[in-house]
Design an enzyme around this catalytic site. Structure first.
Site, PDB file in Angstrom:
ATOM      1  N   ASP A   1       0.820  -1.210   0.000  1.00 44.30           N
ATOM      2  CA  ASP A   1       0.000   0.000   0.000  1.00 44.30           C
ATOM      3  C   ASP A   1       0.858   1.266   0.000  1.00 44.30           C
ATOM      4  O   ASP A   1       1.938   1.284   0.588  1.00 44.30           O
ATOM      5  CB  ASP A   1      -0.900  -0.020   1.249  1.00 44.30           C
ATOM      6  CG  ASP A   1      -2.060   0.954   1.131  1.00 44.30           C
ATOM      7  OD1 ASP A   1      -2.307   1.461   0.021  1.00 44.30           O
ATOM      8  OD2 ASP A   1      -2.713   1.216   2.161  1.00 44.30           O
TER       9      ASP A   1
ATOM     10  N   ASN B   1     -10.830  -2.131  -6.182  1.00 39.86           N
ATOM     11  CA  ASN B   1      -9.996  -1.238  -6.994  1.00 39.86           C
ATOM     12  C   ASN B   1     -10.646  -0.820  -8.318  1.00 39.86           C
ATOM     13  O   ASN B   1     -10.212   0.149  -8.960  1.00 39.86           O
ATOM     14  CB  ASN B   1      -8.614  -1.861  -7.275  1.00 39.86           C
ATOM     15  CG  ASN B   1      -7.686  -1.841  -6.075  1.00 39.86           C
ATOM     16  OD1 ASN B   1      -6.763  -2.650  -5.961  1.00 39.86           O
ATOM     17  ND2 ASN B   1      -7.912  -0.910  -5.147  1.00 39.86           N
TER      18      ASN B   1
HETATM   19  C1  FPP Z   1      -1.627   0.120  -3.594  1.00 32.93           C
HETATM   20  O1  FPP Z   1      -1.221   1.456  -3.605  1.00 32.93           O
HETATM   21  C2  FPP Z   1      -1.115  -0.598  -4.755  1.00 32.93           C
HETATM   22  C3  FPP Z   1      -1.856  -1.117  -5.774  1.00 32.93           C
HETATM   23  C4  FPP Z   1      -3.326  -1.027  -5.841  1.00 32.93           C
HETATM   24  C5  FPP Z   1      -1.244  -1.803  -6.916  1.00 32.93           C
HETATM   25  C6  FPP Z   1      -0.060  -2.658  -6.564  1.00 32.93           C
HETATM   26  C7  FPP Z   1       0.483  -3.245  -7.798  1.00 32.93           C
HETATM   27  C8  FPP Z   1       1.797  -3.401  -8.057  1.00 32.93           C
HETATM   28  C9  FPP Z   1       2.885  -3.004  -7.141  1.00 32.93           C
HETATM   29  C10 FPP Z   1       2.161  -4.021  -9.348  1.00 32.93           C
HETATM   30  C11 FPP Z   1       2.342  -5.515  -9.168  1.00 32.93           C
HETATM   31  C12 FPP Z   1       2.508  -6.166 -10.481  1.00 32.93           C
HETATM   32  C13 FPP Z   1       2.447  -7.497 -10.678  1.00 32.93           C
HETATM   33  C14 FPP Z   1       2.513  -8.071 -12.044  1.00 32.93           C
HETATM   34  C15 FPP Z   1       2.295  -8.440  -9.574  1.00 32.93           C
HETATM   35  P1  FPP Z   1      -2.337   2.576  -3.727  1.00 32.93           P
HETATM   36  O2  FPP Z   1      -2.473   2.943  -5.170  1.00 32.93           O
HETATM   37  O3  FPP Z   1      -3.578   2.103  -3.070  1.00 32.93           O
HETATM   38  O4  FPP Z   1      -1.675   3.744  -2.929  1.00 32.93           O
HETATM   39  P2  FPP Z   1      -2.425   4.875  -2.092  1.00 32.93           P
HETATM   40  O5  FPP Z   1      -3.091   4.154  -0.943  1.00 32.93           O
HETATM   41  O6  FPP Z   1      -1.303   5.742  -1.648  1.00 32.93           O
HETATM   42  O7  FPP Z   1      -3.383   5.543  -3.014  1.00 32.93           O
END
Ligand code: FPP
Length: 267
Positions: free
Chosen positions: A32, A80
């Site tokens: 996160d 999401n």
């Molecule tokens: C959460 O941060 C992260 C995600 C929703 C996406 C995570 C995905 C990856 C790291 C890519 C992985 C790729 C593969 C192929 C496994 P957020 O966007 O919710 O952050 P925020 O809470 O600060 O908005």
């Protein structure tokens, strides 16, 4: 990089503090903070997700090197989809691109890749890459990487309940045969040991619909570090913290069997 070289700014060699006998077999991670990391730097959120991928690669290597056997990461939740279409499209495209560029190395490292979640709403192109990656790596047995996409813990539990209800209706099982073991056998994670440790980054203290059944007895470690800044050093901190816990599973502190007779409760 060898474990002995994990000496960061603080000049502490964390690897020396790891008890090799108590390494968790299965670690689950809620990655996160990608968006906040990017926004703080005045960058588009997509930069956070891109950096998040390189962190994930570092943590796969670190956990494998440490002796963990399974890593389960939350890459895309059922919730999401409510993000702006541009971000959802970006993430879907990122999954495809990462798989295309990384699958050979994943395979060479003898890692088995498994996607957990309902793939139905994803574009055919992504589904095809997912299926071919899973098929290519299906016999690898050094490490299992579970990537949860369009995954929700409640949805998974409802799915299991429905499967068992159908089996009961058709006479395959009797209603009173439903127990934890049977329930486990219908989960998307069937056959995989429950995680001993859940790590969540970015300081949020929620499970957010992740592995609701499987995390029943997991130790939870919250890191204040945003996922794009997470690294092997922070991962080792989580492992050391986990190793300091006294896992009682609802019982009392583990004692040798005979100590019950020796204890204050014996007559
Ligand atoms: C959460 O941060 C992260 C995600 C929703 C996406 C995570 C995905 C990856 C790291 C890519 C992985 C790729 C593969 C192929 C496994 P957020 O966007 O919710 O952050 P925020 O809470 O600060 O908005």
């Amino acid at each position: 990089m060898s474990l002995g070289k994990i000496i960061h700014k603080t000049n502490i060699d964390l690897s020396k503090r790891i008890d090799k006998q108590k390494v968790p077999e299965h670690v689950a991670i809620i990655m996160d903070g990608n968006g906040r990391w990017a926004t703080k730097k005045g960058l588009p959120r997509s930069f956070g997700h891109n950096k998040g991928v390189s962190v994930l690669k570092e943590i796969i290597k670190a956990s494998k090197k440490l002796g963990c056997k399974v890593l389960t990461v939350y890459a895309f939740s059922t919730e999401n989809w409510t993000r702006p279409t541009k971000e959802v499209d970006f993430l879907i495209n990122l999954f495809s691109e990462v798989l295309k560029t990384e699958i050979d190395e994943i395979h060479q490292e003898f890692i088995k890749l498994k996607f957990i979640g309902d793939l139905t709403p994803f574009p055919e192109t992504l589904k095809k890459i997912i299926y071919s990656s899973e098929s290519l790596t299906k016999n690898n047995n050094s490490f299992l990487l579970n990537v949860c996409v369009n995954y929700g813990g409640r949805q998974e539990i409802v799915k299991v309940a429905r499967e068992l209800a159908l089996k009961s209706y058709s006479g395959e099982i009797k209603p009173n045969e439903v127990n934890e073991e049977l329930f486990n056998s219908e989960l998307l994670t069937q056959g995989i040991k429950d995680p001993e440790l859940l790590i969540r980054t970015s300081g949020e203290k929620r499970i957010s619909n992740f592995l609701l059944w499987q995390l029943a007895y997991s130790e939870i470690y919250i890191s204040d570090v945003l996922w794009p800044d997470f690294n092997e050093f922070e991962f080792l901190k989580a492992i050391i913290d986990y190793q300091s816990r006294n896992r009682r599973f609802g019982g009392i502190e583990s004692l040798p069997k005979e100590s019950f007779e020796d204890s204050q409760y014996s007559s």
